[in-house]
Design an enzyme around this catalytic site. Structure first.
Site, PDB file in Angstrom:
ATOM      1  N   GLU A 132       0.835  -1.213   0.000  1.00 25.81           N
ATOM      2  CA  GLU A 132       0.000   0.000   0.000  1.00 25.81           C
ATOM      3  C   GLU A 132       0.865   1.257   0.000  1.00 25.81           C
ATOM      4  OE1 GLU A 132      -2.596  -0.904  -1.096  1.00 25.81           O
ATOM      5  OE2 GLU A 132      -4.201  -0.767   0.373  1.00 25.81           O
ATOM      6  N   THR A 185      -5.462   6.334  -5.870  1.00 25.69           N
ATOM      7  CA  THR A 185      -5.634   6.642  -4.445  1.00 25.69           C
ATOM      8  C   THR A 185      -4.744   7.816  -4.057  1.00 25.69           C
ATOM      9  OG1 THR A 185      -6.226   4.364  -3.940  1.00 25.69           O
ATOM     10  CG2 THR A 185      -5.402   5.686  -2.109  1.00 25.69           C
TER      11      THR A 185
HETATM   12  N1  HSE Z   1      -8.598   4.664   3.236  1.00 25.07           N
HETATM   13  C1  HSE Z   1      -8.032   4.744   1.918  1.00 25.07           C
HETATM   14  C2  HSE Z   1      -8.473   6.041   1.279  1.00 25.07           C
HETATM   15  C3  HSE Z   1      -8.503   3.558   1.114  1.00 25.07           C
HETATM   16  O1  HSE Z   1      -9.667   6.321   1.318  1.00 25.07           O
HETATM   17  O2  HSE Z   1      -7.658   6.779   0.743  1.00 25.07           O
HETATM   18  C4  HSE Z   1      -7.995   3.520  -0.274  1.00 25.07           C
HETATM   19  O3  HSE Z   1      -8.597   2.399  -0.919  1.00 25.07           O
END
Ligand code: HSE
Length: 319
Positions: A132, A185
């Site tokens: 991630e 993201t």
């Molecule tokens: N919590 C993260 C975001 C998840 O919302 O940026 C990304 O899938």
């Protein structure tokens, strides 16, 4: 690849992170939607990604989320050998349903299985979080935790890592609409404010507590009232064409709640029962048709298992 002690095939589920009010802390696993990975233990050291089917992604281990997760596990294990991987990407990167998390979790879980399960789930989450970090610049755990544990998870803290499994009422179903546009993201995080007004914080943590309580007590009214995001959704929903139209359609069709799945562009509705999920799915499709953007729709109960072994001849539905 055949399935023996040195060679396995795993299914790594897609996930819905945030669940509206729980930015970076809540997430759930889907059933039947996810990546398939083939892993083979090797005597030669290191991580080799032989192929990625379905998407154009780097084969260089240090540039691939699955490679990075596997390298982190290998380093911690002290194992002198390595692993070869073939990845069948069935979740598009930038979809909002945990594409990078599925590959990273699948790599960490699968390699752990090949080495005789020396690590526990929290360790696997930690290794997968490195994927991630590579994908989005932040080692958030709200996708990798449900991908590894299954069900619904709460990441109370990432430092130190503290993950709790949240009870999932049996009737809970998810309906995900994935518009076929990519939203990274990292980009969807850059537009967020770094501080929030106290009043919004109070409303949001009331909702997080309400949602977790509603899930444990199977109080669908409380779940529904708590599926509200007054902080992230107002900003990110502007990046998703048709968001307000879809939200209205889903709620009118009986969804318990509707919001952005992870960082988008996928949106999700939680529903009570499969019939309701089908009805909401139908309403979502109809409401989105005028936007002329191709989309995929996934209807799924909450996946109670995280990454799991596949039988050698076990097939998954085409996506
Ligand atoms: N919590 C993260 C975001 C998840 O919302 O940026 C990304 O899938």
């Amino acid at each position: 690849m055949s399935q023996d002690l040195n060679e396995i095939r795993v299914f790594a589920p897609a996930t819905i992170a945030n669940l509206s009010c729980g930015f970076d802390v809540l997430g759930l696993a889907l059933e039947g939607v996810g990546d398939v990975m083939h892993l083979k233990r090797t005597d030669s050291p290191g991580v080799r990604i032989l192929a990625v089917h379905g998407m154009d992604l780097p084969l260089e281990a240090t540039q691939n989320v699955a490679g990075v997760a596997a390298l982190a596990l290998l380093e911690a294990s002290g194992f002198s050998g390595g692993v070869e991987m073939v990845i069948e990407k069935r979740i598009k990167p930038g979809s909002g349903i945990g594409s990078s998390a599925a590959s990273a979790a699948g790599a960490a879980w699968g390699l752990n299985a090949l080495l005789g399960y020396p690590f526990e789930n929290p360790d696997l989450v930690r290794f997968a979080m490195e994927g991630e970090r590579l994908a989005s610049g932040t080692a958030h755990a709200d996708n990798v935790a449900p991908a590894i544990y299954g069900g619904i998870t709460l990441v109370r803290s990432t430092d130190p890592l503290d993950i709790a499994r949240v009870h999932c009422p049996g009737e809970l179903h998810a309906c995900v609409l994935h518009p076929q546009v990519e939203l990274k993201t990292s980009d969807a995080r850059k537009i967020l404010k770094t501080s929030i007004p106290m009043a919004k914080g109070i409303r949001q943590w009331g909702n997080v507590g309400g949602l977790v309580t509603g899930l444990f007590t199977e109080d669908y009214g409380l779940i529904s009232r708590s599926l509200e995001d007054c902080i992230i959704e107002p900003v990110r929903s502007l990046l998703i064409p048709g968001f307000d139209t879809m939200k209205q359609a889903a709620l009118e069709a009986g969804a318990l709640g509707f919001g952005i799945s992870g960082s988008g562009p996928s949106v999700y509705a939680l529903c009570r029962g499969s019939a309701s999920a089908r009805q909401v799915g139908q309403a979502l499709q109809e409401s989105y048709a005028p936007f002329d953007i191709p989309f995929e729709l996934h209807l799924s109960p909450v996946g109670q298992r995280g990454v799991c072994l596949l039988e050698p001849d076990q097939q998954l539905p085409k996506v």
